[in-house]
Design a protein around this motif. Structure first.
Motif, PDB file in Angstrom:
ATOM      1  N   ILE A 141       0.773  -1.205   0.100  1.00 12.67           N
ATOM      2  CA  ILE A 141       0.002  -0.044   0.066  1.00 12.67           C
ATOM      3  C   ILE A 141       0.850   1.142   0.020  1.00 12.67           C
ATOM      4  CG2 ILE A 141      -1.641   1.344   1.269  1.00 12.67           C
ATOM      5  CD1 ILE A 141      -2.732  -1.507   2.203  1.00 12.67           C
ATOM      6  N   ASP A 142       1.985   1.360   0.775  1.00 13.16           N
ATOM      7  CA  ASP A 142       2.936   2.452   0.769  1.00 13.16           C
ATOM      8  C   ASP A 142       3.365   2.646  -0.499  1.00 13.16           C
ATOM      9  OD1 ASP A 142       4.425   4.405   2.198  1.00 13.16           O
ATOM     10  OD2 ASP A 142       6.261   3.031   1.734  1.00 13.16           O
ATOM     11  N   ALA A 143       3.814   1.679  -1.135  1.00 12.22           N
ATOM     12  CA  ALA A 143       4.454   1.718  -2.495  1.00 12.22           C
ATOM     13  C   ALA A 143       3.345   2.235  -3.466  1.00 12.22           C
ATOM     14  CB  ALA A 143       4.844   0.366  -3.304  1.00 12.22           C
ATOM     15  N   VAL A 144       1.831   1.897  -3.467  1.00 21.02           N
ATOM     16  CA  VAL A 144       1.160   2.414  -4.400  1.00 21.02           C
ATOM     17  C   VAL A 144       0.807   3.939  -4.141  1.00 21.02           C
ATOM     18  CG1 VAL A 144      -1.346   2.431  -4.836  1.00 21.02           C
ATOM     19  CG2 VAL A 144      -0.181   0.473  -4.959  1.00 21.02           C
ATOM     20  N   LEU A 145       0.841   4.079  -2.763  1.00 25.15           N
ATOM     21  CA  LEU A 145       0.496   5.583  -2.417  1.00 25.15           C
ATOM     22  C   LEU A 145       1.810   6.530  -2.857  1.00 25.15           C
ATOM     23  CD1 LEU A 145      -0.959   5.177   1.074  1.00 25.15           C
ATOM     24  CD2 LEU A 145      -2.172   6.041  -0.962  1.00 25.15           C
ATOM     25  N   ARG A 146       2.994   6.055  -2.720  1.00 26.10           N
ATOM     26  CA  ARG A 146       4.267   6.957  -3.053  1.00 26.10           C
ATOM     27  C   ARG A 146       4.482   6.876  -4.642  1.00 26.10           C
ATOM     28  NH1 ARG A 146       9.364   6.223   0.234  1.00 26.10           N
ATOM     29  NH2 ARG A 146       9.469   8.277  -0.136  1.00 26.10           N
ATOM     30  N   ALA A 147       3.905   6.151  -5.270  1.00 29.87           N
ATOM     31  CA  ALA A 147       4.105   5.972  -6.783  1.00 29.87           C
ATOM     32  C   ALA A 147       3.051   5.381  -7.488  1.00 29.87           C
ATOM     33  CB  ALA A 147       5.397   5.128  -7.024  1.00 29.87           C
ATOM     34  N   PRO A 148       1.749   5.887  -7.412  1.00 31.55           N
ATOM     35  CA  PRO A 148       0.494   5.580  -8.162  1.00 31.55           C
ATOM     36  C   PRO A 148       0.830   5.056  -9.532  1.00 31.55           C
ATOM     37  CG  PRO A 148       0.262   7.744  -7.544  1.00 31.55           C
ATOM     38  CD  PRO A 148       1.563   7.430  -6.777  1.00 31.55           C
ATOM     39  N   ALA A 149       1.383   5.501 -10.273  1.00 30.54           N
ATOM     40  CA  ALA A 149       1.643   5.319 -11.673  1.00 30.54           C
ATOM     41  C   ALA A 149       2.060   3.765 -11.778  1.00 30.54           C
ATOM     42  CB  ALA A 149       2.553   6.265 -12.330  1.00 30.54           C
ATOM     43  N   LEU A 150       2.926   3.185 -11.081  1.00 27.98           N
ATOM     44  CA  LEU A 150       3.171   1.911 -11.263  1.00 27.98           C
ATOM     45  C   LEU A 150       1.861   1.027 -11.143  1.00 27.98           C
ATOM     46  CD1 LEU A 150       6.424   1.656  -8.899  1.00 27.98           C
ATOM     47  CD2 LEU A 150       6.389   2.075 -11.230  1.00 27.98           C
ATOM     48  N   LEU A 151       0.944   1.201 -10.271  1.00 24.79           N
ATOM     49  CA  LEU A 151      -0.282   0.475 -10.473  1.00 24.79           C
ATOM     50  C   LEU A 151      -0.948   0.565 -11.681  1.00 24.79           C
ATOM     51  CD1 LEU A 151      -1.949  -1.313  -8.577  1.00 24.79           C
ATOM     52  CD2 LEU A 151      -3.502   0.635  -7.679  1.00 24.79           C
ATOM     53  N   GLU A 152      -0.588   1.614 -12.431  1.00 29.57           N
ATOM     54  CA  GLU A 152      -1.255   1.832 -13.735  1.00 29.57           C
ATOM     55  C   GLU A 152      -0.658   0.641 -14.763  1.00 29.57           C
ATOM     56  OE1 GLU A 152      -3.936   3.395 -14.385  1.00 29.57           O
ATOM     57  OE2 GLU A 152      -4.051   4.912 -12.797  1.00 29.57           O
ATOM     58  N   ALA A 153       0.795   0.580 -14.403  1.00 28.80           N
ATOM     59  CA  ALA A 153       1.530  -0.212 -15.478  1.00 28.80           C
ATOM     60  C   ALA A 153       1.673  -1.708 -15.114  1.00 28.80           C
ATOM     61  CB  ALA A 153       3.074   0.323 -15.531  1.00 28.80           C
ATOM     62  N   LEU A 154       2.000  -2.202 -13.981  1.00 30.38           N
ATOM     63  CA  LEU A 154       2.018  -3.590 -13.534  1.00 30.38           C
ATOM     64  C   LEU A 154       2.798  -4.408 -14.425  1.00 30.38           C
ATOM     65  CD1 LEU A 154      -1.395  -4.169 -11.953  1.00 30.38           C
ATOM     66  CD2 LEU A 154       0.722  -3.603 -10.696  1.00 30.38           C
ATOM     67  N   ASN A 155       3.790  -4.048 -14.860  1.00 33.50           N
ATOM     68  CA  ASN A 155       4.908  -4.693 -15.821  1.00 33.50           C
ATOM     69  C   ASN A 155       5.702  -5.390 -14.909  1.00 33.50           C
ATOM     70  OD1 ASN A 155       6.590  -2.568 -15.215  1.00 33.50           O
ATOM     71  ND2 ASN A 155       6.192  -1.569 -17.071  1.00 33.50           N
ATOM     72  N   GLU A 156       6.864  -6.159 -15.302  1.00 32.00           N
ATOM     73  CA  GLU A 156       7.924  -6.711 -14.444  1.00 32.00           C
ATOM     74  C   GLU A 156       8.433  -5.562 -13.579  1.00 32.00           C
ATOM     75  OE1 GLU A 156      10.595  -9.246 -16.430  1.00 32.00           O
ATOM     76  OE2 GLU A 156       8.773 -10.565 -17.139  1.00 32.00           O
ATOM     77  N   ASP A 157       8.872  -4.609 -14.192  1.00 33.20           N
ATOM     78  CA  ASP A 157       9.592  -3.682 -13.155  1.00 33.20           C
ATOM     79  C   ASP A 157       8.793  -3.240 -12.038  1.00 33.20           C
ATOM     80  OD1 ASP A 157      11.903  -3.729 -14.790  1.00 33.20           O
ATOM     81  OD2 ASP A 157      11.549  -1.745 -15.645  1.00 33.20           O
ATOM     82  N   ALA A 158       7.579  -2.905 -12.342  1.00 33.93           N
ATOM     83  CA  ALA A 158       6.535  -2.207 -11.303  1.00 33.93           C
ATOM     84  C   ALA A 158       6.370  -3.363 -10.345  1.00 33.93           C
ATOM     85  CB  ALA A 158       5.183  -1.746 -11.943  1.00 33.93           C
ATOM     86  N   LEU A 159       6.130  -4.621 -10.622  1.00 33.34           N
ATOM     87  CA  LEU A 159       5.856  -5.578  -9.841  1.00 33.34           C
ATOM     88  C   LEU A 159       7.335  -5.848  -8.815  1.00 33.34           C
ATOM     89  CD1 LEU A 159       3.837  -8.282 -11.938  1.00 33.34           C
ATOM     90  CD2 LEU A 159       3.018  -6.775 -10.201  1.00 33.34           C
ATOM     91  N   TYR A 160       8.129  -5.866  -9.574  1.00 35.70           N
ATOM     92  CA  TYR A 160       9.599  -6.179  -8.762  1.00 35.70           C
ATOM     93  C   TYR A 160       9.728  -4.886  -7.699  1.00 35.70           C
ATOM     94  CZ  TYR A 160      14.073  -8.031  -7.976  1.00 35.70           C
ATOM     95  OH  TYR A 160      15.208  -8.638  -7.185  1.00 35.70           O
TER      96      TYR A 160
END
Length: 331
Positions: free
Chosen positions: A263-282
């Motif tokens: 949740i902390d990661a999503v709040l700090r970098a919400p754009a990553l939740l839009e991508a959810l590619n390998e880099d974002a998941l890692y």
């Protein structure tokens, strides 16, 4: 039911804070036979709220406690880390307890004395993230209210769900599967342990469990396996994230801290939740694993502060040669 390519709720970007819904109780911890028990504030959702509060987020906990010494202790413990206990939480005559026995390998087993009854919030829920799970998702009468709240917020907030299965309290397995899949269908983040997966879907490989929950409609699945690391899966990518090598004192609260880390990661970098590619998941997985690794080195559910997580995340990123996106959370 949400489609597997569900988008993060755009309204969540204009909303503020985190609402955590679920049990808060007193963990009575025994480190083997013949030792004096020690009391800690616990309950999986309360631990998630505590961890997010320590990381500096605005957090409110809607729970069920009694106006007794245990309830007062819970409120103080949470408020010391910035968590607000919702006034509608004082519904019980006696605050719930759970006796946790810590075994030689650091794993914990539980014996529960829990009542779960939560009031339906009459005012609109305006939190950007709503986290639910554990006993609160299964134990009546409160479980029905939890499900209704998730239905209410699913299209406007980011929903995080951790089943955190307690077999003694989760009821019939097939019924529990139905409840898990129903909430997963409304969730953006579903985190569960390998033990949860094994109880829900016996003999299924973790990949198959992740695929099942994605098919229900969840956007991101995180399956944790202790020292063996975690598997993070979306509809377009999947990655295996290692666990930091640390000396484990006990595992109480580790999975809850992992959820808070996501949740902390999503709040700090919400754009990553839009991508959810390998880099974002890692990135999500490494951040959550670093947070959980701090908790397992300490007694009870004692999650890290922002400064502690900052140091651990930097060390983990260096040791594992993580991708550049980790730098978002190591600064």
């Amino acid at each position: 039911m949400h489609s597997p390519d569900k988008q993060a709720p755009p309204a969540a970007r204009q909303r503020h804070g985190v609402l955590v819904i679920g049990e808060a109780l007193i963990d009575i911890v025994k480190h083997g036979e013949g030792t004096q028990p020690v009391e800690h504030v616990g309950g999986s959702p309360a631990n998630v709220a505590l961890a997010l509060g320590r990381l500096g987020h605005s957090v409110r906990l809607l729970t069920a406690v009694g106006r007794d010494t245990h309830g007062a202790r819970i409120e103080k413990h949470l408020s010391d880390s910035g968590v607000v206990v919702d006034p509608r939480s004082w519904t019980l005559e006696r605050t719930s307890t759970a006796c946790a026995t810590i075994h030689q390998d650091g794993a914990a087993t539980y014996d529960f004395d829990i009542t779960w009854a939560v009031e339906w919030p009459g005012d609109p829920i305006t939190a950007g993230v709503v986290h639910v799970g554990s006993v609160a998702a299964f134990l009546p009468p409160g479980a029905e209210t939890v499900h209704r709240i998730v239905e209410q917020v699913a299209h406007d907030a980011i929903v995080s769900f951790d089943p955190n299965i307690r077999p003694a309290l989760s009821g019939d397995r097939l019924a529990a599967i139905g409840q898990v899949e129903s909430i997963a269908a409304m969730s953006d983040i579903v985190k569960l342990s390998d033990e949860d997966a094994s109880w829900l879907y016996p003999e299924w490989p973790l990949d198959a469990v992740a695929d099942q929950l994605l098919e229900c409609g969840a956007r991101m699945i995180a399956l944790t396996a202790g020292a063996s690391g975690a598997l993070l899966v979306s509809s377009t990518a999947r990655v295996q994230v290692p666990s930091p090598a640390v000396k484990v004192q006990d595992t109480v609260g580790a999975g809850d801290t992992f959820s808070a880390g996501l949740i902390d990661a999503v709040l700090r970098a919400p754009a990553l939740l839009e991508a959810l590619n390998e880099d974002a998941l890692y990135t999500f997985g490494c951040h959550a694993a670093a947070a959980a690794a701090i908790t397992v080195q300490r007694a009870g559910a004692d999650p890290p502060t922002r400064q502690e997580l900052h140091r651990a995340a930097r060390a983990f990123a260096v040791k594992r040669s993580a991708n550049a996106a980790i730098g978002l959370f190591a600064c």
